[in-house]
Write an enzyme that holds these catalytic residues in place. Structure first.
Site, PDB file in Angstrom:
ATOM      1  CB  THR A  16      -0.938   0.029   1.222  1.00  0.00           C
ATOM      2  OG1 THR A  16      -0.173   0.273   2.415  1.00  0.00           O
ATOM      3  CG2 THR A  16      -1.699  -1.276   1.364  1.00  0.00           C
ATOM      4  N   GLY A  17       0.322   2.364  -0.456  1.00  0.00           N
ATOM      5  CA  GLY A  17       1.125   3.578  -0.570  1.00  0.00           C
ATOM      6  C   GLY A  17       2.289   3.385  -1.525  1.00  0.00           C
ATOM      7  CB  ALA A  18       2.474   1.000  -4.305  1.00  0.00           C
ATOM      8  CB  SER A  20       4.919   8.499  -2.804  1.00  0.00           C
ATOM      9  OG  SER A  20       5.701   9.598  -2.382  1.00  0.00           O
ATOM     10  N   GLY A  21       7.889   7.415  -2.129  1.00  0.00           N
ATOM     11  CA  GLY A  21       8.748   7.167  -0.985  1.00  0.00           C
ATOM     12  C   GLY A  21       9.050   5.708  -0.729  1.00  0.00           C
ATOM     13  N   GLY A  23       7.115   3.158  -0.111  1.00  0.00           N
ATOM     14  CA  GLY A  23       6.286   2.204  -0.852  1.00  0.00           C
ATOM     15  C   GLY A  23       6.811   1.976  -2.262  1.00  0.00           C
ATOM     16  CB  SER A 145       7.524   6.009  12.850  1.00  0.00           C
ATOM     17  OG  SER A 145       8.357   7.133  13.062  1.00  0.00           O
ATOM     18  CE1 TYR A 158       3.635   9.478   9.814  1.00  0.00           C
ATOM     19  CE2 TYR A 158       5.272   9.533  11.567  1.00  0.00           C
ATOM     20  CZ  TYR A 158       4.836   9.050  10.350  1.00  0.00           C
ATOM     21  OH  TYR A 158       5.599   8.121   9.682  1.00  0.00           O
TER      22      TYR A 158
END
Length: 337
Positions: A16-18, A20-21, A23, A145, A158
């Site tokens: 998921t979140g593939a 950018s960054g 991912g 994190s 966050y």
């Protein structure tokens, strides 16, 4: 039932979140190593470009546009994996978003949105993945994190989600172990990674945000994640700077608070380098995605700490004990009267 994980080249991995960054780095490296990937994100154009680029080089990749805060969307991702590849072997919950600003500055609606993506999105993925993997085994890899271990000023929502992600991951692991499900559950704790996160985050500060050094390249996180897809681990820190911060917080919490209070805001601001304006604020809608941030920063391309953890999980315990001893020795001895 014993956990047996396939070799990476024999796996189908959902990310998921593939686009950018971290991912994007995970998808690219997984395909490079021979795995099949189901990539999902909100950015349809970026997903299509990613699929076309990797497929042209012989990569096996399917895509699905979805917002992880929507359970139906996450279930659709699993359906694409089953339809295209017959199922999946690892599920990587990577999608995330954030804000910069004090708790009072950030509207409550934005607090909720960060939780909808970072916590509930990860919950949705974990539930869907566990349902599928119970009968075949595999890995669930959650991206936490260093802020799962301690909070930092200007990123309260966050930090709160990442604390919640740690609790959710631990609970999921215990419940799956309790029922004997052959599923590995790993929490990855990156330090500061050079991704577009500061540009993508909604900013309420009076200066452009940045990530505090030391920074690491997204490839470090990809290395940790793909290792966890093949090897059962409880926790992996991606970046030595993050581990040091975590250990200091455990050994000397008040000292850590003071440090954050003194430098936490300034180290998260970059007045002379706001980054690419086309990437700014993707809290509710996707913006331009990329592998790395556009700000001028130095990022390390490897992590000795991560490599040590890959060799043996006891490395983390040695670090915790060592930090405790160091703090104990640094305390002044009581004066005899």
């Amino acid at each position: 039932m014993a956990i047996t994980l396939k070799r990476l080249r024999d796996q189908v991995i959902v990310v998921t979140g593939a686009t950018s960054g971290n991912g994007l780095a995970i998808v690219e490296e997984a395909v490079r190593r021979g795995a099949a990937v189901v990539a999902t994100a909100r950015n349809e154009a970026a997903l299509e470009a990613l699929r076309d680029r990797l497929s042209a080089d012989g990569g096996r990749i399917a895509i699905c546009v979805a917002d992880v805060s929507d359970m139906a969307g996450v279930e659709r991702v699993a359906a694409v994996a089953i339809e295209t590849f017959g199922g999946f072997d690892s599920w990587v919950n990577n999608a995330g978003t954030g804000t910069y600003g004090t708790l009072e500055q950030v509207p409550v609606a934005d607090h909720r949105r960060v939780f909808d993506v970072n916590y509930f999105g990860l919950l949705h993925g974990s539930l869907v993945a566990a349902r599928h993997l119970r009968g075949r085994g595999g890995a669930i890899v959650n991206i936490g994190s260093i802020l799962s271990d301690r909070a930092i000023v200007e990123q309260g929502p966050y930090c709160a989600t990442k604390h919640a992600v740690q609790a959710l991951t631990d609970t999921l692991r215990m419940e799956l172990e309790q029922e004997g499900a052959p599923i590995s559950v790993t929490l990855i704790k990156p330090g500061a990674i050079d991704t577009p996160f500061p540009e993508h985050a909604r900013n309420f500060m009076d200066q452009p945000p940045r990530l505090p050094p030391p920074l690491y390249a997204p490839s470090v996180v990809a290395d940790a994640v793909l290792f966890a897809c093949e090897t059962s681990r409880r926790t992996l820190y991606a970046g030595g700077g993050g581990l040091v911060s975590s250990l200091l917080s455990r050994a000397a919490p008040r000292l850590s608070d003071r440090i954050m209070e003194l430098v936490g805001t300034t180290t998260q601001q970059k007045p002379d380098d706001p980054g690419d304006p086309t990437r700014r604020d993707n809290l509710y809608e996707p913006r331009v995605d990329a592998l790395r941030g556009s700000q001028n920063v130095h990022a390390r391309t490897s992590s000795t700490v991560l490599q040590a953890q890959k060799l043996h999980p006891a490395f983390l315990m040695l670090g915790v004990v060592g930090a405790g001893i160091a703090v104990a020795l640094s305390r002044p001895k009581p004066t005899r009267r």
